[in-house]
Design a protein around this motif. Structure first.
Motif, mmCIF file in Angstrom:
data_model
loop_
_atom_site.group_PDB
_atom_site.id
_atom_site.type_symbol
_atom_site.label_atom_id
_atom_site.label_comp_id
_atom_site.label_asym_id
_atom_site.label_seq_id
_atom_site.Cartn_x
_atom_site.Cartn_y
_atom_site.Cartn_z
ATOM 1 N N ASP A 45 0.826 -1.204 0.000
ATOM 2 C CA ASP A 45 0.000 0.000 0.000
ATOM 3 C C ASP A 45 0.861 1.255 0.000
ATOM 4 O OD1 ASP A 45 -2.697 -0.789 -0.193
ATOM 5 O OD2 ASP A 45 -2.717 -1.387 1.906
ATOM 6 N N TRP A 46 1.855 1.295 0.877
ATOM 7 C CA TRP A 46 2.698 2.483 1.044
ATOM 8 C C TRP A 46 4.159 2.070 1.118
ATOM 9 C CZ3 TRP A 46 0.612 7.121 0.446
ATOM 10 C CH2 TRP A 46 -0.752 7.290 0.709
ATOM 11 N N PRO A 47 5.070 2.976 0.743
ATOM 12 C CA PRO A 47 6.494 2.683 0.937
ATOM 13 C C PRO A 47 6.808 2.551 2.425
ATOM 14 C CG PRO A 47 6.192 4.651 -0.443
ATOM 15 C CD PRO A 47 4.847 4.285 0.102
ATOM 16 N N PRO A 48 7.641 1.583 2.793
ATOM 17 C CA PRO A 48 8.037 1.459 4.204
ATOM 18 C C PRO A 48 8.822 2.686 4.666
ATOM 19 C CG PRO A 48 8.573 -0.537 2.977
ATOM 20 C CD PRO A 48 8.171 0.498 1.969
ATOM 21 N N ALA A 49 8.719 2.977 5.940
ATOM 22 C CA ALA A 49 9.378 4.157 6.519
ATOM 23 C C ALA A 49 10.887 4.134 6.292
ATOM 24 C CB ALA A 49 9.059 4.242 8.014
ATOM 25 N N HIS A 50 11.500 2.951 6.367
ATOM 26 C CA HIS A 50 12.960 2.899 6.198
ATOM 27 C C HIS A 50 13.376 3.278 4.776
ATOM 28 C CE1 HIS A 50 12.141 -1.170 4.597
ATOM 29 N NE2 HIS A 50 13.323 -1.076 4.011
ATOM 30 N N LEU A 55 15.818 7.341 1.230
ATOM 31 C CA LEU A 55 15.744 8.164 0.018
ATOM 32 C C LEU A 55 15.495 9.645 0.332
ATOM 33 C CD1 LEU A 55 13.647 5.761 -2.237
ATOM 34 C CD2 LEU A 55 16.132 6.152 -2.290
ATOM 35 N N GLU A 56 15.342 9.953 1.617
ATOM 36 C CA GLU A 56 15.072 11.319 2.075
ATOM 37 C C GLU A 56 13.816 11.891 1.419
ATOM 38 O OE1 GLU A 56 18.696 13.569 1.581
ATOM 39 O OE2 GLU A 56 19.758 12.329 3.040
ATOM 40 N N ILE A 57 12.767 11.074 1.415
ATOM 41 C CA ILE A 57 11.468 11.474 0.876
ATOM 42 C C ILE A 57 10.533 11.737 2.041
ATOM 43 C CG2 ILE A 57 9.462 10.698 -0.468
ATOM 44 C CD1 ILE A 57 11.411 9.061 -2.195
ATOM 45 N N LEU A 63 6.461 8.534 -3.958
ATOM 46 C CA LEU A 63 7.169 7.330 -4.393
ATOM 47 C C LEU A 63 6.154 6.281 -4.847
ATOM 48 C CD1 LEU A 63 9.998 6.099 -4.686
ATOM 49 C CD2 LEU A 63 9.723 5.155 -2.382
ATOM 50 N N THR A 64 6.073 6.077 -6.152
ATOM 51 C CA THR A 64 5.121 5.105 -6.705
ATOM 52 C C THR A 64 5.742 3.736 -6.923
ATOM 53 O OG1 THR A 64 5.613 5.881 -8.944
ATOM 54 C CG2 THR A 64 3.703 6.863 -7.837
ATOM 55 N N GLY A 65 7.063 3.688 -7.057
ATOM 56 C CA GLY A 65 7.749 2.425 -7.262
ATOM 57 C C GLY A 65 9.224 2.578 -6.977
ATOM 58 N N LEU A 66 9.909 1.445 -6.836
ATOM 59 C CA LEU A 66 11.331 1.477 -6.512
ATOM 60 C C LEU A 66 11.974 0.172 -6.967
ATOM 61 C CD1 LEU A 66 13.690 2.896 -4.938
ATOM 62 C CD2 LEU A 66 12.975 1.496 -2.983
#
Length: 137
Positions: A45-50, A55-57, A63-66
């Motif tokens: 659902d969401w990017p993990p906090a780490h 990535l300093e976001i 962030l849609t993908g990585l």
């Protein structure tokens, strides 16, 4: 109710996102598809906090993908990976963008993000991708 792209604005499940992402992978040319098979695909659902911290976001919606791993063009037999190469797809940021745009089918947006992240696995830079993908113009 379907929008002008023919898609319902209701939020598809993580399983539906995985189906859309896999359909995008299935459209890759055969030798790219074979290379993609070695990559773990994670739909969250969401990017993990780490990841956001690394990535300093500040805003997870950015962030849609990585792609995490060593691009094929840089791999060596001497590399000792800590884990498998991974493509992350983040459902909520993609849904936010899809709703804001209102002019693109969700399947097309998911395909764009998936192909972009796998292009990094194949060794393409953002500049390389931009030469063939005019998505944002």
């Amino acid at each position: 109710m379907p929008d002008r792209t023919g898609m319902d604005r209701a939020a598809p499940s993580l399983a539906e996102f995985e189906r859309l992402a896999q359909a995008a992978i299935d459209t890759l040319p055969p030798h790219f598809r074979a290379a993609a098979d070695a990559v773990v695909l994670l739909i969250e659902d969401w990017p993990p906090a780490h990841i956001l911290a690394e990535l300093e976001i500040d805003d997870a919606r950015d962030l849609t993908g990585l792609y995490e791993g060593i691009p094929l063009t840089e791999k060596s037999q001497f590399d000792q990976p800590l884990g498998p190469d991974t493509v992350w797809i983040f459902r909520e940021p993609i849904l936010d963008e899809w709703r804001e745009r209102g002019d693109v089918a969700l399947s097309d947006l998911v395909e764009h993000v998936v192909v972009h992240e796998f292009a990094h696995h194949f060794g393409w830079s953002d500049a390389d991708i931009a030469t063939v993908d005019r998505w944002w113009e």
